[in-house]
Design a protein around this motif. Sequence first.
Motif, PDB file in Angstrom:
ATOM      1  N   ARG A 153      -3.959   4.299   5.390  1.00 40.61           N
ATOM      2  CA  ARG A 153      -4.356   3.152   4.571  1.00 40.61           C
ATOM      3  C   ARG A 153      -4.560   3.563   3.121  1.00 40.61           C
ATOM      4  O   ARG A 153      -4.177   2.834   2.197  1.00 40.61           O
ATOM      5  N   LEU A 154      -5.160   4.722   2.910  1.00 41.08           N
ATOM      6  CA  LEU A 154      -5.383   5.223   1.562  1.00 41.08           C
ATOM      7  C   LEU A 154      -4.051   5.478   0.856  1.00 41.08           C
ATOM      8  O   LEU A 154      -3.879   5.115  -0.317  1.00 41.08           O
ATOM      9  N   GLU A 155      -3.106   6.079   1.561  1.00 40.07           N
ATOM     10  CA  GLU A 155      -1.789   6.343   0.970  1.00 40.07           C
ATOM     11  C   GLU A 155      -1.078   5.030   0.634  1.00 40.07           C
ATOM     12  O   GLU A 155      -0.440   4.916  -0.426  1.00 40.07           O
ATOM     13  N   ALA A 156      -1.193   4.041   1.513  1.00 39.29           N
ATOM     14  CA  ALA A 156      -0.565   2.745   1.247  1.00 39.29           C
ATOM     15  C   ALA A 156      -1.174   2.097   0.007  1.00 39.29           C
ATOM     16  O   ALA A 156      -0.450   1.520  -0.824  1.00 39.29           O
ATOM     17  N   LEU A 157      -2.488   2.197  -0.143  1.00 33.88           N
ATOM     18  CA  LEU A 157      -3.141   1.643  -1.331  1.00 33.88           C
ATOM     19  C   LEU A 157      -2.731   2.380  -2.605  1.00 33.88           C
ATOM     20  O   LEU A 157      -2.544   1.760  -3.664  1.00 33.88           O
ATOM     21  N   GLU A 158      -2.577   3.686  -2.507  1.00 37.85           N
ATOM     22  CA  GLU A 158      -2.145   4.470  -3.664  1.00 37.85           C
ATOM     23  C   GLU A 158      -0.731   4.085  -4.085  1.00 37.85           C
ATOM     24  O   GLU A 158      -0.433   3.988  -5.281  1.00 37.85           O
ATOM     25  N   ILE A 159       0.132   3.852  -3.100  1.00 38.16           N
ATOM     26  CA  ILE A 159       1.509   3.442  -3.405  1.00 38.16           C
ATOM     27  C   ILE A 159       1.501   2.072  -4.077  1.00 38.16           C
ATOM     28  O   ILE A 159       2.177   1.852  -5.091  1.00 38.16           O
ATOM     29  N   LYS A 160       0.724   1.144  -3.547  1.00 39.67           N
ATOM     30  CA  LYS A 160       0.632  -0.188  -4.154  1.00 39.67           C
ATOM     31  C   LYS A 160       0.081  -0.115  -5.563  1.00 39.67           C
ATOM     32  O   LYS A 160       0.545  -0.822  -6.468  1.00 39.67           O
ATOM     33  N   ALA A 161      -0.911   0.721  -5.774  1.00 41.85           N
ATOM     34  CA  ALA A 161      -1.495   0.874  -7.115  1.00 41.85           C
ATOM     35  C   ALA A 161      -0.466   1.441  -8.085  1.00 41.85           C
ATOM     36  O   ALA A 161      -0.396   1.008  -9.248  1.00 41.85           O
ATOM     37  N   ALA A 162       0.344   2.392  -7.631  1.00 42.29           N
ATOM     38  CA  ALA A 162       1.371   2.976  -8.495  1.00 42.29           C
ATOM     39  C   ALA A 162       2.406   1.924  -8.875  1.00 42.29           C
ATOM     40  O   ALA A 162       2.830   1.837 -10.042  1.00 42.29           O
ATOM     41  N   TYR A 163       2.841   1.111  -7.905  1.00 41.02           N
ATOM     42  CA  TYR A 163       3.785   0.028  -8.206  1.00 41.02           C
ATOM     43  C   TYR A 163       3.173  -0.984  -9.162  1.00 41.02           C
ATOM     44  O   TYR A 163       3.845  -1.476 -10.079  1.00 41.02           O
TER      45      TYR A 163
END
Length: 71
Positions: free
Chosen positions: A10-20
């Motif tokens: 979940r943390l990695e998914a949030l980091e990816i969304k934040a980067a986008y």
Amino acid sequence: MSTLEPLQQRLEALEIKAAYADDLLEELNLTIYKQQQQIDRLLHLVKDLQQRMPETGGVAPGARDELPPHY
């Protein structure tokens, strides 16, 4: 599967969304900057054209009073 793995995913998914989201925000800011430059150039051109136009609003003096050739 440990109890930390779902949290890590979940943390990695949030980091990816934040980067986008950061990339999109930067792209939108650049677009707005370019549009503002274009608006400023267009406003300058309009002001320049207004100063060049005679007081008649762009119509040559006397042109409003002349009858068309078919009359």
